[in-house]
Design a protein around this motif. Sequence first.
Motif, PDB file in Angstrom:
ATOM      1  N   ILE A 113       0.817  -1.211  -0.126  1.00  0.00           N
ATOM      2  CA  ILE A 113      -0.114  -0.043  -0.147  1.00  0.00           C
ATOM      3  C   ILE A 113       0.907   1.141  -0.150  1.00  0.00           C
ATOM      4  O   ILE A 113       0.372   2.371  -0.616  1.00  0.00           O
ATOM      5  CB  ILE A 113      -0.955   0.131   1.467  1.00  0.00           C
ATOM      6  CG1 ILE A 113      -1.864  -1.076   1.112  1.00  0.00           C
ATOM      7  CG2 ILE A 113      -1.861   1.220   1.105  1.00  0.00           C
ATOM      8  CD1 ILE A 113      -2.882  -1.243   2.419  1.00  0.00           C
ATOM      9  N   LYS A 114       2.065   1.272   0.611  1.00  0.00           N
ATOM     10  CA  LYS A 114       2.888   2.409   0.758  1.00  0.00           C
ATOM     11  C   LYS A 114       3.411   2.927  -0.585  1.00  0.00           C
ATOM     12  O   LYS A 114       3.532   3.597  -0.947  1.00  0.00           O
ATOM     13  CB  LYS A 114       4.099   2.026   1.614  1.00  0.00           C
ATOM     14  CG  LYS A 114       3.840   2.467   2.993  1.00  0.00           C
ATOM     15  CD  LYS A 114       5.249   2.175   3.693  1.00  0.00           C
ATOM     16  CE  LYS A 114       5.067   1.765   5.171  1.00  0.00           C
ATOM     17  NZ  LYS A 114       5.991   1.020   5.694  1.00  0.00           N
ATOM     18  N   ILE A 115       3.736   1.603  -1.312  1.00  0.00           N
ATOM     19  CA  ILE A 115       4.219   2.027  -2.954  1.00  0.00           C
ATOM     20  C   ILE A 115       2.853   2.333  -3.699  1.00  0.00           C
ATOM     21  O   ILE A 115       3.171   3.220  -4.628  1.00  0.00           O
ATOM     22  CB  ILE A 115       4.996   0.988  -3.311  1.00  0.00           C
ATOM     23  CG1 ILE A 115       5.917   0.425  -2.380  1.00  0.00           C
ATOM     24  CG2 ILE A 115       5.614   0.934  -4.610  1.00  0.00           C
ATOM     25  CD1 ILE A 115       6.807  -0.651  -2.463  1.00  0.00           C
ATOM     26  N   HIS A 116       1.969   1.728  -3.512  1.00  0.00           N
ATOM     27  CA  HIS A 116       0.803   1.505  -4.482  1.00  0.00           C
ATOM     28  C   HIS A 116      -0.388   2.530  -3.893  1.00  0.00           C
ATOM     29  O   HIS A 116      -0.931   1.575  -3.402  1.00  0.00           O
ATOM     30  CB  HIS A 116       0.451   0.272  -5.068  1.00  0.00           C
ATOM     31  CG  HIS A 116       1.628  -0.236  -5.671  1.00  0.00           C
ATOM     32  ND1 HIS A 116       2.469  -1.393  -4.896  1.00  0.00           N
ATOM     33  CD2 HIS A 116       1.827  -0.690  -7.039  1.00  0.00           C
ATOM     34  CE1 HIS A 116       3.172  -1.759  -5.794  1.00  0.00           C
ATOM     35  NE2 HIS A 116       2.921  -1.545  -6.976  1.00  0.00           N
TER      36      HIS A 116
ATOM     37  N   TRP B 162      -7.238  -1.615  -8.798  1.00  0.00           N
ATOM     38  CA  TRP B 162      -6.256  -1.548  -7.659  1.00  0.00           C
ATOM     39  C   TRP B 162      -6.280  -2.975  -6.646  1.00  0.00           C
ATOM     40  O   TRP B 162      -5.341  -3.459  -6.659  1.00  0.00           O
ATOM     41  CB  TRP B 162      -6.578  -0.286  -6.696  1.00  0.00           C
ATOM     42  CG  TRP B 162      -5.582  -0.089  -5.871  1.00  0.00           C
ATOM     43  CD1 TRP B 162      -4.423   0.522  -5.971  1.00  0.00           C
ATOM     44  CD2 TRP B 162      -5.278  -0.700  -4.200  1.00  0.00           C
ATOM     45  NE1 TRP B 162      -3.435   0.538  -4.847  1.00  0.00           N
ATOM     46  CE2 TRP B 162      -4.272  -0.226  -3.746  1.00  0.00           C
ATOM     47  CE3 TRP B 162      -6.489  -1.336  -3.638  1.00  0.00           C
ATOM     48  CZ2 TRP B 162      -4.011  -0.459  -2.496  1.00  0.00           C
ATOM     49  CZ3 TRP B 162      -6.054  -1.388  -2.427  1.00  0.00           C
ATOM     50  CH2 TRP B 162      -4.908  -1.160  -1.740  1.00  0.00           C
ATOM     51  N   PHE B 163      -7.454  -3.356  -6.382  1.00  0.00           N
ATOM     52  CA  PHE B 163      -7.415  -4.613  -5.788  1.00  0.00           C
ATOM     53  C   PHE B 163      -7.137  -5.765  -6.327  1.00  0.00           C
ATOM     54  O   PHE B 163      -6.527  -6.735  -5.824  1.00  0.00           O
ATOM     55  CB  PHE B 163      -9.061  -4.943  -5.030  1.00  0.00           C
ATOM     56  CG  PHE B 163      -9.317  -4.103  -3.841  1.00  0.00           C
ATOM     57  CD1 PHE B 163      -8.383  -4.281  -2.498  1.00  0.00           C
ATOM     58  CD2 PHE B 163      -9.993  -3.173  -3.784  1.00  0.00           C
ATOM     59  CE1 PHE B 163      -8.721  -3.988  -1.183  1.00  0.00           C
ATOM     60  CE2 PHE B 163     -10.507  -2.755  -2.456  1.00  0.00           C
ATOM     61  CZ  PHE B 163      -9.790  -2.920  -1.419  1.00  0.00           C
ATOM     62  N   CYS B 164      -7.389  -5.776  -7.705  1.00  0.00           N
ATOM     63  CA  CYS B 164      -6.908  -6.871  -8.548  1.00  0.00           C
ATOM     64  C   CYS B 164      -5.507  -7.075  -8.447  1.00  0.00           C
ATOM     65  O   CYS B 164      -4.823  -7.838  -8.501  1.00  0.00           O
ATOM     66  CB  CYS B 164      -7.412  -6.712  -9.886  1.00  0.00           C
ATOM     67  SG  CYS B 164      -7.237  -8.213 -11.073  1.00  0.00           S
ATOM     68  N   GLU B 165      -4.973  -5.785  -8.695  1.00  0.00           N
ATOM     69  CA  GLU B 165      -3.433  -5.591  -8.748  1.00  0.00           C
ATOM     70  C   GLU B 165      -2.561  -5.945  -7.445  1.00  0.00           C
ATOM     71  O   GLU B 165      -1.698  -6.846  -7.369  1.00  0.00           O
ATOM     72  CB  GLU B 165      -2.845  -4.499  -9.191  1.00  0.00           C
ATOM     73  CG  GLU B 165      -2.931  -4.109 -10.645  1.00  0.00           C
ATOM     74  CD  GLU B 165      -3.197  -2.806 -10.945  1.00  0.00           C
ATOM     75  OE1 GLU B 165      -2.411  -1.838 -10.237  1.00  0.00           O
ATOM     76  OE2 GLU B 165      -3.638  -2.421 -12.196  1.00  0.00           O
TER      77      GLU B 165
ATOM     78  N   ASP C 166      -0.599  -9.392  -6.770  1.00  0.00           N
ATOM     79  CA  ASP C 166       0.870  -9.343  -6.273  1.00  0.00           C
ATOM     80  C   ASP C 166       1.095 -10.529  -5.163  1.00  0.00           C
ATOM     81  O   ASP C 166       1.952 -11.121  -5.262  1.00  0.00           O
ATOM     82  CB  ASP C 166       0.973  -7.985  -5.507  1.00  0.00           C
ATOM     83  CG  ASP C 166       2.520  -7.889  -5.202  1.00  0.00           C
ATOM     84  OD1 ASP C 166       3.271  -7.575  -5.961  1.00  0.00           O
ATOM     85  OD2 ASP C 166       2.842  -7.740  -3.929  1.00  0.00           O
ATOM     86  N   VAL C 167       0.132 -10.844  -4.494  1.00  0.00           N
ATOM     87  CA  VAL C 167       0.051 -12.027  -3.474  1.00  0.00           C
ATOM     88  C   VAL C 167       0.077 -13.303  -4.386  1.00  0.00           C
ATOM     89  O   VAL C 167       0.856 -14.174  -4.135  1.00  0.00           O
ATOM     90  CB  VAL C 167      -1.082 -11.990  -2.684  1.00  0.00           C
ATOM     91  CG1 VAL C 167      -0.976 -13.292  -1.694  1.00  0.00           C
ATOM     92  CG2 VAL C 167      -1.253 -10.724  -1.836  1.00  0.00           C
TER      93      VAL C 167
ATOM     94  N   LYS D 209       1.145 -18.598  -7.793  1.00  0.00           N
ATOM     95  CA  LYS D 209      -0.130 -18.994  -8.506  1.00  0.00           C
ATOM     96  C   LYS D 209      -0.227 -18.283  -9.780  1.00  0.00           C
ATOM     97  O   LYS D 209       0.152 -17.235  -9.940  1.00  0.00           O
ATOM     98  CB  LYS D 209      -1.375 -18.339  -7.241  1.00  0.00           C
ATOM     99  CG  LYS D 209      -1.309 -19.289  -6.166  1.00  0.00           C
ATOM    100  CD  LYS D 209      -2.395 -18.800  -5.197  1.00  0.00           C
ATOM    101  CE  LYS D 209      -2.530 -19.617  -4.037  1.00  0.00           C
ATOM    102  NZ  LYS D 209      -3.641 -19.617  -3.294  1.00  0.00           N
ATOM    103  N   PRO D 210      -1.233 -18.829 -10.691  1.00  0.00           N
ATOM    104  CA  PRO D 210      -1.400 -17.804 -11.778  1.00  0.00           C
ATOM    105  C   PRO D 210      -2.109 -16.683 -11.488  1.00  0.00           C
ATOM    106  O   PRO D 210      -2.590 -16.239 -10.510  1.00  0.00           O
ATOM    107  CB  PRO D 210      -2.429 -18.839 -12.398  1.00  0.00           C
ATOM    108  CG  PRO D 210      -2.463 -19.964 -11.760  1.00  0.00           C
ATOM    109  CD  PRO D 210      -2.135 -19.738 -10.114  1.00  0.00           C
TER     110      PRO D 210
END
Length: 213
Positions: free
Chosen positions: A161-164, A177-180, A184-185, A191-192
């Motif tokens: 969150i700090k970076i994005h 944003w949540f999708c990205e 990231d996780v 995972k795909p």
Amino acid sequence: MATPRGAHIASEASSSPTEKPCRACTDFRSWMSSQSKASSTARPGKVLNEAAAATDTTSNSDRKEGSEQKSEIDRDKSNASHSAANSFEDDIPLWGDAKKYGCPDDSNSLGRGSWSLLHSMAAYYPNQPSPQQQQDMKDFIHLFAKFYPCTPCAEDFKEWIKIHTPSVDSQSSLSQWFCEAHNDVNRKLGKPLFDCNLVNQRWRDGWADGSCD
Ligand code: FAD
């Protein structure tokens, strides 16, 4: 499964007669009922009331279904008014068998449930949020990261969150944003990755092929 108490909020959550009813605001049974009546429905969000009103034009099985749902609704209403009048402990029926309550979440089930909430919140976020709604969503995201019970997950999420910086200026940007964040996780866990162009189909509208209708 019984209609969740408070599902009448479905009627408030839908915005216009031409839009699909809010799927996240009702249970599967009421959703199916509303879908089958969609063509003749004036207020699509009013799934509870429509399900309760078994009309003269319904078949016997529909009528049985309607009356079962009506009893459920009456029971829910009665329980709700009892809940308001009485204390929590002496009104809510206990399930009896403790195992039926389920077990504490592990990081996977907690993650699945949490992503479901986060993506759904983004899916139903306003297209043009007010400055207050934008601030509230930012606050929510920071507080979520602060209290997320999987500590290592939360630490990484806070760093991300700090970076994005959360994109809260529209439904579309928040969903992306949540999708990205989720990707990231996914990347970290090997995972795909999810195609973020499909995020509204996955979390709000259902797949274009109609398989969720
Ligand atoms: P999930 O990854 O939970 O996905 C559920 C569903 O979401 C999928 O079936 C798919 O339909 C959809 N989906 C998948 N990717 C996306 C996307 N990018 N956008 C939209 N929809 C998507 N676990 C760890 O082990 N380590 C961690 O550091 C970690 N950090 C986490 C941080 C947060 C903020 C959260 C909420 C969870 C975290 N988790 C972490 C849990 C992890 O992300 C998964 O939830 C968990 O591993 C279960 O994975 P799953 O394969 O069942 O599906």
